[in-house]
Motif scaffolding. Sequence first.
Motif, PDB file in Angstrom:
ATOM      1  N   UNK A 130       0.869  -1.187   0.000  1.00 39.77           N
ATOM      2  CA  UNK A 130       0.000   0.000   0.000  1.00 39.77           C
ATOM      3  C   UNK A 130       0.903   1.233   0.000  1.00 39.77           C
ATOM      4  N   UNK A 131       1.283   1.784  -1.171  1.00 41.12           N
ATOM      5  CA  UNK A 131       2.237   2.901  -1.206  1.00 41.12           C
ATOM      6  C   UNK A 131       1.810   4.109  -0.387  1.00 41.12           C
ATOM      7  N   UNK A 132       0.492   4.334  -0.224  1.00 43.66           N
ATOM      8  CA  UNK A 132       0.020   5.497   0.515  1.00 43.66           C
ATOM      9  C   UNK A 132      -0.012   5.274   2.027  1.00 43.66           C
ATOM     10  N   UNK A 133       0.450   4.106   2.486  1.00 39.57           N
ATOM     11  CA  UNK A 133       0.308   3.783   3.902  1.00 39.57           C
ATOM     12  C   UNK A 133       0.995   4.780   4.829  1.00 39.57           C
ATOM     13  N   UNK A 134       2.176   5.305   4.524  1.00 37.31           N
ATOM     14  CA  UNK A 134       2.764   6.300   5.433  1.00 37.31           C
ATOM     15  C   UNK A 134       1.848   7.492   5.683  1.00 37.31           C
ATOM     16  N   UNK A 135       1.191   7.983   4.629  1.00 32.75           N
ATOM     17  CA  UNK A 135       0.278   9.117   4.800  1.00 32.75           C
ATOM     18  C   UNK A 135      -0.963   8.699   5.570  1.00 32.75           C
ATOM     19  N   UNK A 136      -1.453   7.497   5.320  1.00 33.62           N
ATOM     20  CA  UNK A 136      -2.663   7.042   6.000  1.00 33.62           C
ATOM     21  C   UNK A 136      -2.441   6.890   7.500  1.00 33.62           C
ATOM     22  N   UNK A 137      -1.286   6.391   7.898  1.00 32.01           N
ATOM     23  CA  UNK A 137      -1.007   6.206   9.323  1.00 32.01           C
ATOM     24  C   UNK A 137      -1.095   7.531  10.077  1.00 32.01           C
ATOM     25  N   UNK A 138      -0.604   8.604   9.467  1.00 39.74           N
ATOM     26  CA  UNK A 138      -0.649   9.916  10.111  1.00 39.74           C
ATOM     27  C   UNK A 138      -2.047  10.509  10.030  1.00 39.74           C
ATOM     28  N   UNK A 139      -2.637  10.479   8.835  1.00 42.38           N
ATOM     29  CA  UNK A 139      -3.945  11.113   8.645  1.00 42.38           C
ATOM     30  C   UNK A 139      -5.032  10.466   9.497  1.00 42.38           C
ATOM     31  N   UNK A 140      -4.900   9.164   9.768  1.00 48.38           N
ATOM     32  CA  UNK A 140      -5.908   8.455  10.557  1.00 48.38           C
ATOM     33  C   UNK A 140      -5.510   8.333  12.028  1.00 48.38           C
ATOM     34  N   UNK A 141      -4.417   8.986  12.409  1.00 53.89           N
ATOM     35  CA  UNK A 141      -3.987   9.061  13.805  1.00 53.89           C
ATOM     36  C   UNK A 141      -3.723   7.675  14.410  1.00 53.89           C
ATOM     37  N   UNK A 142      -3.108   6.794  13.626  1.00 53.71           N
ATOM     38  CA  UNK A 142      -2.777   5.449  14.091  1.00 53.71           C
ATOM     39  C   UNK A 142      -1.338   5.098  13.717  1.00 53.71           C
ATOM     40  N   UNK A 143      -0.353   5.844  14.231  1.00 50.21           N
ATOM     41  CA  UNK A 143       1.029   5.609  13.818  1.00 50.21           C
ATOM     42  C   UNK A 143       1.692   4.417  14.502  1.00 50.21           C
ATOM     43  N   UNK A 144       1.272   4.062  15.750  1.00 50.15           N
ATOM     44  CA  UNK A 144       2.090   3.169  16.561  1.00 50.15           C
ATOM     45  C   UNK A 144       3.183   3.970  17.243  1.00 50.15           C
ATOM     46  N   UNK A 145       3.993   3.306  18.075  1.00 47.33           N
ATOM     47  CA  UNK A 145       4.994   4.065  18.832  1.00 47.33           C
ATOM     48  C   UNK A 145       6.198   3.205  19.178  1.00 47.33           C
ATOM     49  N   UNK A 146       7.259   3.906  19.574  1.00 46.99           N
ATOM     50  CA  UNK A 146       8.512   3.260  19.960  1.00 46.99           C
ATOM     51  C   UNK A 146       8.670   3.239  21.477  1.00 46.99           C
ATOM     52  N   UNK A 147       9.421   2.231  21.931  1.00 50.28           N
ATOM     53  CA  UNK A 147       9.762   2.075  23.339  1.00 50.28           C
ATOM     54  C   UNK A 147      11.274   2.078  23.515  1.00 50.28           C
ATOM     55  N   UNK A 148      11.691   2.652  24.632  1.00 52.87           N
ATOM     56  CA  UNK A 148      13.072   2.537  25.102  1.00 52.87           C
ATOM     57  C   UNK A 148      13.105   1.453  26.184  1.00 52.87           C
ATOM     58  N   UNK A 149      14.161   0.644  26.191  1.00 52.80           N
ATOM     59  CA  UNK A 149      14.298  -0.404  27.199  1.00 52.80           C
ATOM     60  C   UNK A 149      14.980   0.204  28.430  1.00 52.80           C
ATOM     61  N   UNK A 150      14.218   0.366  29.501  1.00 53.58           N
ATOM     62  CA  UNK A 150      14.746   0.939  30.742  1.00 53.58           C
ATOM     63  C   UNK A 150      15.459  -0.129  31.564  1.00 53.58           C
ATOM     64  N   UNK A 151      14.859  -1.308  31.640  1.00 55.26           N
ATOM     65  CA  UNK A 151      15.471  -2.456  32.321  1.00 55.26           C
ATOM     66  C   UNK A 151      15.406  -3.646  31.379  1.00 55.26           C
ATOM     67  N   UNK A 152      16.551  -4.233  31.075  1.00 54.03           N
ATOM     68  CA  UNK A 152      16.590  -5.375  30.180  1.00 54.03           C
ATOM     69  C   UNK A 152      15.966  -6.600  30.843  1.00 54.03           C
ATOM     70  N   UNK A 153      15.419  -7.462  30.029  1.00 54.36           N
ATOM     71  CA  UNK A 153      14.827  -8.683  30.546  1.00 54.36           C
ATOM     72  C   UNK A 153      14.138  -9.456  29.437  1.00 54.36           C
TER      73      UNK A 153
END
Length: 588
Positions: A130-153
């Motif tokens: 879906x070539x337009x997916x990058x724009x759709x993720x933003x326009x539909x407010x559903x990007x997902x998110x990143x996490x930092x690992x504070x404690x490994x496990x």
Amino acid sequence: MPTLSTLNVGLPQDVPWQGRTVHTGVWKHPVEGPRMARRTNIDGDGQGDLGGHGGEYRAVLVYQLDSYRYWQEVLGRDDFAPGQFGENFTVDGLPDDEVCIGDRYRIGEAVFEVTQPRVTCYRVGLRLGEPQMPALLVAHHRPGFYLRVVEEGEVQAGDEIVKLASGPERMTVAEIDALLYLHDHPRPQLERALRIPALSPGWRTSMQALLDQAEGDHAGAGNPGLSGVAGSPPPAWSGFRPLQVVGVDAESREVVSLRLAATDRSPLPTAQPGQFLTVRLRPDPDGPPVIRSYSLSGSPGDPEYRISVKREPHGVAGAYVHTHVRAGDSIDVAAPRGTFTLHDGDAPVLLLSAGVGVTPVLAMLHELAAEHSDREVWWLHGARNGAEHPFARESRTLLDALPRAHGYVTYSQPAPEDRPGIDYQSAGRLSVDLLDRLGVPRTADAYLCGPSAFMEGLVPALAEFGIDPARTHTELFGAGAALTPGIAAGATRAPHPPPGPPGTGPTVSFARSGLAVRWDDDHATLLELAEACDVPTRWSCRTGICHTCESGLLSGTVAYSPEPVEPAGAGNLLICCSRPEDDVVLDL
């Protein structure tokens, strides 16, 4: 309670795409059993482009089952599988409009912190078809998110997700994503974002750039949080206008200056020190015009403009200027542009140049002298010898007018008549070792312009010397470096017309690359045309979201498909989703 539905990993692989090879880690697949979550990754996982993905603040990507169900309905598909959005954690719960930057969670034995939304790039569209997916993720407010690992496990599918702490300011992932990418950037929201310690450095820089813009008067200047060419005031006029040559002055054996004035002698709009003009010349009256850009070298407050042109061995434009342009001639000129400009502040200023690269930093020196600045100013210039040292007397006069100025000139091949200690200080080339010996402060704002070898050597050396890369500003003579994330490097070719018969549409001129071709509807966008011509380009999303491809539109008009989520700055365009409506000149 939210749960980790699947744990997905995948190592980078080479994938064919549009006749090229993409090195990407977007292909993730569920795995059974526990995996160790480490500071920068999960065991068995990897990223192909560490410039845009991975690292401490982007160690783990999260996407939600609810968003999978949403896209199945919107796109009318039933073939999705966990990991298909490139995520490491497919989760049941944790929606983007509830999870906040700085929230902390325990999953299995590990502790994680939310740092930023997903940065959408073309590879998620590649993975989904879906070539337009990058724009759709933003326009539909559903990007997902990143996490930092504070404690490994260890973590594994089925683990419960236990919230340990709420992020300060309570800004959701969807909220901060919209704050950067969409057209509204309220100052109070930007200030809130910058008060969140967990926000990743890249997003913090973008929010600060938007806040700086909000504190000034930059209507129509675009989004500096996304694009390095945004943030400047709009061009003083559209397209090209005729200016009259009122003087031609020899500056050295190979450099002449043209002084340009309005045909009615009214003062020209003030340029910022360091900006450039684009001129349209006609060496052959019956042939196509030659378009070139030259830095302004005079005082930004002058009612006239001054550009300085070097005669190159095979340069058509330089040869024409030196041999044919005379006082009284008329030249078509586009308005001053460029973001290589002198920044306000109290920090020391380091002006580094070689050859005709002196021109934009000379304009900065003029500005500092006109302001009677009490900033510490370091002027370091390299030339071959006295005969090829433009503006030698002018720069010395300006330095003498500044109370805290230091000047140092090197000649790589001094002539017998060149006077050591007067015309130049030492034989050789500029180097970081010289900066160290002179005691140049590492807190300086550095401005560099010169030949490519000079720039390639000094820019990384300045970082090693201790000058913050964020304080180092550069200007290039020709086309800028390409940014094609994940694309395997190939042989570099000089810009050329696209393969096949010439087009029959509007003329597209790439000013920095010295190429003009006719548009052909076989190309979907100006980006695709530039790629077919091997014109260096910069891009990431290819759908009008990230503004990485934003470039100067020197003249002409374009149409967009799709329309960008946020418009480019006035006088700019997004080449990834635009087509020419008439003849256009691009700053590429």
